[in-house]
Enzyme design. Structure first.
Site, short mmCIF file in Angstrom:
data_model
loop_
_atom_site.label_atom_id
_atom_site.label_comp_id
_atom_site.label_asym_id
_atom_site.label_seq_id
_atom_site.Cartn_x
_atom_site.Cartn_y
_atom_site.Cartn_z
N GLN A 197 4.03 -6.23 10.06
CA GLN A 197 4.45 -7.59 9.71
C GLN A 197 5.63 -8.01 10.56
OE1 GLN A 197 5.15 -6.92 5.52
NE2 GLN A 197 6.19 -5.00 5.98
N ASP A 255 13.10 -2.48 0.20
CA ASP A 255 14.53 -2.83 0.22
C ASP A 255 15.34 -1.90 -0.67
OD1 ASP A 255 14.44 -3.90 -2.53
OD2 ASP A 255 13.41 -5.61 -1.65
N GLU A 258 6.51 3.46 0.63
CA GLU A 258 6.64 2.19 1.37
C GLU A 258 5.89 2.36 2.70
OE1 GLU A 258 8.05 -1.04 1.32
OE2 GLU A 258 7.22 -1.09 3.35
N ASP A 313 5.69 -3.06 -6.35
CA ASP A 313 6.69 -4.00 -5.84
C ASP A 313 6.28 -4.39 -4.43
OD1 ASP A 313 8.93 -5.44 -5.21
OD2 ASP A 313 10.27 -3.70 -5.09
N ASP A 369 3.33 -10.37 -0.83
CA ASP A 369 2.23 -11.19 -1.33
C ASP A 369 0.87 -10.64 -0.91
OD1 ASP A 369 4.30 -12.65 -2.27
OD2 ASP A 369 4.04 -14.35 -0.93
#
Lengths: 294, 294
Positions: free
Chosen positions: B33, B88, B108, B157, B160
């Site tokens: 991303q 984060d 993650e 978590d 989108d």
């Protein structure tokens, strides 16, 4: 503004919302403010005053149900209601649904708002023409200053505390509101966002709490308002909004329920702290601490 | 992007938010991303993925407290927790506060997010380096597919449901989550805004409700997310989030309280209607009915 343009609302000097406008329905400078009726792509027709979105067909029901039903169901038998401002008619529409209500005085300062909403926002403006409603074009401050023992509920459905609504946020006004209320009376005023208007909420709370025995802010989400979180200040002579046995609507609502009513008073700690005068550092008006890079 | 520019987030093709950027701290295209760390004038330092604000120092505590504490206080004794995404570190930080929690696996997918947050968002990234946390850089889908009877609580978590998080919103994933949970286990996933993502919320609810005996969405206000109102989907094997006697934090929170927890489940009728499959007209993904001028 032209069709297809973006309506850009400045929430702070560094934070803006942009809405694409499908059609501009009406635009004029009134004696009080700049008035626009536009159709937004995403939220439908909207009332815009001095560049700030006040009401959209898409989410107006949240604001209007929450400003009206919370105090009206808190009061055991509201009969006489005063609405100050509320020129779009949405608040009067919701108040009129309560069977106990016999008469609603609605005092809006700007006739042009009423006229434009009647033409372009019939969903809310229907409230203006309800048989229970006595619509007065005039100054809400003067109206309330001249009344005593007159109302069960007073709703301050004003625009933001700049321009014509400025006087609706000071001590004299709230003392007049107290006097205008009957025993057991309740008022609610909209006091903007806990994220962007901390000093306003703190100041209004302190003033109202020095006049009314019961003073309780409550929260509602309004997507088209800054930060999405909106605060209402409730002052009550006698009845707590958390008393057992508050009524429930006998008609269909879209946002309000007795459970939503009670939930709205459960303040997160950062909001509850706004009610403590000592906790206010200078410059606390900023939405959040502006953090510097470590 | 340059210092002083506006970060413009497109919420829909017709609705945008603009944030003034004080400083650009980091910018790169990762394998997954577009990653930016910026300092916003109003909300402080922020993580931005593919142009969408994910976390700001100014309001991150609301999201992180609400995604973590609601399920962790619903579970009577959470010991093993899995966090999927959450690069984060803010979610891990809140989970680690619970004394009963012994170990947190955090998976993650994008190492660059973790690295950048460690440098520029220490307020949340401290969670990455907590002694209870086992940080894994990898695919959360594969991780959860390979586990059974392993966790008391699983928190999704994610960003989108486009890009790297897309697989986190389908049936196979939720079936795997169910299997990975121990008896009495609970999961929560963020499912965006009830005003802008109605179809997503409806679809996820239907899938989760067909797998978990208790499925309950809850709401929280996050000012920097679209519409300000954010929805979380909770699935539970046994414990209701509204059961009596849920615990309370023994540490200072800024948003979460047991009362805010209960209030978050009081859904307004327009949100509750999203849970009924028959009520979904085609094209209901639009935030509100786009009203035409009468």
């Amino acid at each position: 503004m032209n069709h297809g343009d973006w309506l850009i609302e400045e929430q702070t000097p560094s934070y803006r919302t942009q809405w694409r406008v499908r059609r501009v329905l009406h635009e004029e400078q009134t004696p009080f403010q700049h008035l626009q009726l536009v159709e937004l792509e995403d939220f439908g027709r909207a009332l815009v005053l001095d560049g700030a979105v006040q009401t959209t067909v898409g989410d107006e029901y949240i604001y209007h149900e929450m400003i009206a039903h919370v105090p009206l169901f808190t009061h055991p038998n509201p009969e006489r209601v005063l609405v100050i401002g509320g020129g779009d008619g949405g608040t009067a529409r919701e108040v009129a649904r309560h069977p106990s209500v016999k008469g609603i005085d609605m005092v809006e300062i700007d006739r042009a708002v009423v006229d434009a909403c009647r033409r372009h926002l019939p969903e809310t403006a229907c409230g203006l023409d309800h048989p229970k409603v006595n619509l007065v074009i005039g100054d809400g401050l003067a109206w309330v200053a001249g009344r005593s023992d007159a109302y069960d509920v007073i709703l301050v459905d004003s625009s933001d505390p700049v321009g014509p609504a400025e006087g609706l946020f000071n001590r004299t006004f709230y003392e007049n509101v107290y006097r205008a209320l009957k025993p057991g009376g309740i008022f609610v005023a909209q006091v903007l966002s806990p994220f962007f208007h901390q000093k306003l909420i703190r100041d209004v709370y302190q003033v109202v709490a020095s006049i009314f025995p019961i003073t309780m802010p409550y929260l509602a989400v309004v997507p088209t308002y800054p930060s999405g979180l909106h605060c209402f200040m409730l002052g009550s002579k006698e009845h707590s909004p958390l008393r057992p046995g508050i009524g429930a609507p006998t008609w269909r609502t879209r946002w309000y329920t007795p459970e939503v009513h009670r939930a709205a008073f459960q303040l997160p700690p950062v909001v509850a702290e706004l009610l403590q005068p000592a906790a206010a550092p200078e410059g606390a008006q900023r939405p959040v601490q502006a953090a510097s890079t470590p």
